[in-house]
Design a protein around this motif. Structure first.
Motif: not given
Length: 427
Positions: A189, A215-216, A219-220, A335, A347
């Protein structure tokens, strides 16, 4: 995880290899974390905890950090199938860039050569060997080791060499006490370990956009909880089931997700009765945000996350987004703001939420929708409506009706309802 399984073509066994040498294990490569300088240890520690949490139902594992950018996970005595399951879990852990199923062998040239030759059996096309020594005391340089293994593979299988664009690549990495042999890998990821950037609360509609937004942000490095507004008591529970399924899928990426469900139907009816007309959608979204902010305060969340994309629907014009920001003090992270629907759907498909989002349901957003929606809502008008309704008090009341669920992808049993006021479950 098909690509990773192909990276270890040696026979799949029901038990581990003797003394752990020749066993199948998981090698992971890190990306952005390596650049964190003096704070890197904090990121690595968080990542190690997340890795252990993601496989806690699979039994004890042995995890070791190899230098700044490599992690090895072993489970001595496990079958190859069990190790492949661990590798599949690792491909969902934020902070990992590549996941490889590798053979762990003795740091001995004959042992490495034997496994390398066997690993390349049954293939077609050209090949190349990439060797790397983390232990520079090994008796050959990296290029010498690659040349030696390439020569033995040609002798055994007759493949042609192509160093620029090979059809098959064999990797060998020599460590302090052992060597690792593997071929292909699976992309991870990337990003930062979940929880490293604080906590957030995602407004989960059940559509395509909000799961991708979640999800974004995970991920951060954000650890997120989820809030779903159902249309109950005027709709059925379908949207709740859908939100539960979406959060369960997203739980693969952070583990320990919580879903809060608030029945919103009566509040929507109150808004409509107050004469909001064209402002109905923006007014109810402001009320959702106020409610989310009150819940976020209980949960210790530092921001709200939505799936807004500029101009995608009438409530997401620049003027309306500005009006929504005015409703709360917490920052609202968006995001997806610059993405179009095709990009978002791509995505969603990749992270496994698209098929769930496309299931039919009746959610609160489709209820009581006016024929025409205001595209340039004026903040004073919205504040006047909220003053008549006492929106702050209504938001506080809505939080007391929240039900908490734990949609774990690990399949762990958890109560569907805890305390009436979620402050009792603050993380």
């Amino acid at each position: 995880m098909t690509a990773s399984l192909e990276s270890a073509p040696l026979p799949v066994t029901e038990a581990g290899a003797d003394a752990g040498l020749g066993e199948l294990c998981v090698l992971m490569k890190l990306g952005e974390i390596v650049l964190k300088g003096s704070n890197r240890k904090l990121f690595e520690r968080r990542l190690h905890n997340n890795i252990r949490n993601s496989v806690r139902d699979l039994g004890e594992i042995r995890l070791s950090q190899r230098g700044a950018g490599v992690i090895i996970v072993r489970k001595p005595g496990a079958s190859d199938i069990e190790v492949a399951e661990i590798a599949d879990r690792m491909a969902h852990v934020m902070g990992i860039v590549w996941v490889h199923l590798v053979r762990r062998v003795a740091k001995d040239l004959d042992a490495v050569t034997d496994v390398a030759v066997r690993s390349m059996a049954g293939r077609t096309g050209t090949f190349a060997v990439r060797a790397r020594r983390r232990d520079k005391r090994f008796g050959m340089t990296s290029s010498e080791l690659a040349g030696h293994l390439g020569h033995k593979i040609i002798e055994a299988h007759g493949y042609k060499v192509n160093l620029k664009r090979p059809d098959n690549t064999l990797f060998v990495e020599v460590d302090k006490d052992e060597a690792f042999v593997f071929t292909d890998g699976t992309p991870g990821q990337g990003g930062l370990p979940a929880g490293m950037s604080g906590r957030g609360l995602v407004l989960m509609s059940g559509g395509i956009d909000s799961p991708v937004a979640a999800h974004r942000m995970i991920r951060r490095g954000l650890k997120v909880d989820f809030l779903h507004f159902s249309g109950m008591p005027f709709t059925g529970p379908e949207s709740i089931y859908k939100a539960y399924s979406l959060v369960r899928q997203l739980d693969r990426y952070q583990v320990g997700s919580r879903l809060f469900v608030i029945p919103f139907g009566k509040a929507q009816q109150q808004l409509k009765s107050s004469g909001v007309e064209r402002l109905q959608i923006v007014a109810q979204r402001r009320l959702m945000l106020k409610t989310a902010e009150a819940l976020a305060d209980d949960l210790g969340a530092e921001c709200l996350v939505t799936g807004d994309a500029l101009g995608q629907v009438s409530s997401q014009t620049m003027a309306n987004l500005t009006a929504l920001d005015d409703a709360v003090d917490l920052p609202i992270l968006r995001p997806l703001i610059g993405m179009d629907k095709t990009e978002i759907m791509d995505q969603a498909r990749r992270i496994g939420t698209l098929a769930i989002s496309e299931l039919p349901d009746e959610d609160c957003c489709t209820m009581l929708t006016p024929r025409q929606v205001e595209t340039a809502a004026k903040i004073p008008d919205l504040r006047q409506i909220e003053k008549r309704l006492d929106a702050e008090e209504l938001a506080e009341h809505l939080v007391t009706t929240a039900q908490m669920h734990r949609p774990s992808f690990l399949g762990e049993a958890a109560p569907a309802r805890l305390e009436t006021r979620p402050a009792a479950v603050r993380a």
